[in-house]
Structures are given as C-alpha cells and as structure tokens.
Write an enzyme that holds these catalytic residues in place. Sequence first.
Site, mmCIF file in Angstrom:
data_model
loop_
_atom_site.group_PDB
_atom_site.id
_atom_site.type_symbol
_atom_site.label_atom_id
_atom_site.label_comp_id
_atom_site.label_asym_id
_atom_site.label_seq_id
_atom_site.Cartn_x
_atom_site.Cartn_y
_atom_site.Cartn_z
ATOM 1 N N ASP A 13 1.018 -1.155 0.033
ATOM 2 C CA ASP A 13 -0.006 0.055 0.067
ATOM 3 C C ASP A 13 0.954 1.314 -0.012
ATOM 4 O O ASP A 13 1.955 1.033 0.099
ATOM 5 C CB ASP A 13 -0.922 0.061 1.113
ATOM 6 N N ASP A 15 0.216 5.160 1.476
ATOM 7 C CA ASP A 15 -0.092 6.081 2.377
ATOM 8 C C ASP A 15 -0.185 5.308 3.582
ATOM 9 O O ASP A 15 -1.056 4.284 3.827
ATOM 10 C CB ASP A 15 -1.629 6.901 1.984
ATOM 11 N N THR A 105 -2.384 1.038 -4.362
ATOM 12 C CA THR A 105 -3.118 2.029 -3.604
ATOM 13 C C THR A 105 -4.450 2.494 -3.970
ATOM 14 O O THR A 105 -4.644 2.304 -4.984
ATOM 15 C CB THR A 105 -2.053 3.379 -3.857
ATOM 16 N N SER A 106 -4.887 3.191 -2.862
ATOM 17 C CA SER A 106 -6.511 3.398 -3.384
ATOM 18 C C SER A 106 -6.078 5.079 -4.187
ATOM 19 O O SER A 106 -7.319 5.494 -4.436
ATOM 20 C CB SER A 106 -7.379 3.826 -2.052
ATOM 21 N N LYS A 137 -10.538 -1.065 -2.630
ATOM 22 C CA LYS A 137 -10.490 -1.811 -1.171
ATOM 23 C C LYS A 137 -11.837 -1.264 -0.389
ATOM 24 O O LYS A 137 -12.129 -0.339 -0.569
ATOM 25 C CB LYS A 137 -9.283 -1.136 -0.438
ATOM 26 N N ASP A 162 -1.870 -0.483 6.015
ATOM 27 C CA ASP A 162 -1.970 0.221 7.528
ATOM 28 C C ASP A 162 -3.345 0.406 7.999
ATOM 29 O O ASP A 162 -3.663 0.989 8.845
ATOM 30 C CB ASP A 162 -1.230 1.629 7.086
#
Length: 219
Positions: A13, A15, A105-106, A137, A162
């Site tokens: 991921d 962030d 990543t989103s 996600k 995270d």
Amino acid sequence: MPLPATFDALLFDMDGTLIDSTPCVERIWRQWGAEVEIDVEDLMAHMHGVRGVDTIARFAPHRDLQTEFEKLLQRELTDLDGTVTITGIRERLAELGHVRHAIVTSAPKVIAETRLDYCRLALPPVQVYGEDVAHGKPHPDPYQRGAALLGVAPGNCLAFEDAPNGIRSAKAAGMTVIALATSHSRDELAEADAVIEDWHALRFVPGPDGRVLVAWEAA
C-alpha cells in the site's frame, strides 16, 4: 506470524505504508467535510484506505461526484506539507533487488506519483491505482490485479497495509498481510497476520530464484 518465510512477491500500500501523508490528507478532508456539512469525525473514521470517489459517494451523495473529486484532487496535488517516508522504508526497498513487487494504492495515479516524487521514492515496476479497478478496497480487486500483473498466485504474496480496509482487500485476495501501526491502533489491525511499528522490524533477503525471504530483524 511465523517468520522467516519466503514469498514470490511483495505488494505495498502507499499512504501509511511507504509514506505518511496523514497531516495533509486529514487537513484537506476535514476542510471538505465541513464545506459539504457532514459529520467530519465519522468521515475521518472511515476514509483511510478507501478510494476518494468511494468516500465522496458514501458521505456526500447529495453532491456532484466528479466536481467534488476534482476539487479534492487539486488540493491534494498542491498541499503536500508534512508528507514523509515511513521509518526504515528506504533500507527495506534497497534490499529488494530483482524481487517482484508492486504498489497497490487507493490513490489516483497522479496523486501517488506526486507524493512519491515529493518523498523521493521511486515507483516499483508494477503499480495499481484507484482508477485501475472496478471495485476499490476492501474489495479484493486491487490486490488480485497486482498479483496478476506480477504473474504470481495471490496465495504466494505478502501484502503490507496500514488500514483495516486494505487488510480486508489483501486477505480477500488470498494474501498474507503484515500491517504497520502508523494510522490505526494494533487492535484495529487485528485482521492482519502480524503488526509492526515501522520497517526496522523486518529485513528482506532476495533469493537467486527471484523470491524473497522475509524475516524479523532480530532473527
């Protein structure tokens, strides 16, 4: 989680995992939440690890999705103050060599590239961004796509996350997950196979076959 263990690929991921942009992200989204007159604390509790478009659709269905997305996008591209790398990540990435790895990543591509460039972190060979999947996600789509692009079976992958939504996405895809307690408490990350404070807890040892041994640093 028993370590050392060997995996075909690593998926990260962004962030809260590679970098920490929490100060600027929360500042921007708090401002937006106040502008659209929604419960800001509820927004903060559920936005992490989720695509911005999905968050907007959930919390402000009364607003034009594209207009609000573009507004937030411009703010996130220009307000990077406080964005830093997660402790130890440079050392771990330097260990990877030719190990297959990806970012999942989103964030939209333009934001991910801007933040990583700001932190002087190179993009991995394979990337999956928020706009690359039909379902973000916690749906398994992002991590399933990452594994497919890497050419490996999800069950042989290790994902790093995270946020609870990210953990659920990777687990639903069939992956082992190690969570970093950077944006959530250990209790909130309980669905992960292991939780670490930062990257100093681990070490990566590439093998001649392209696989990677992941071990506790103290081991």
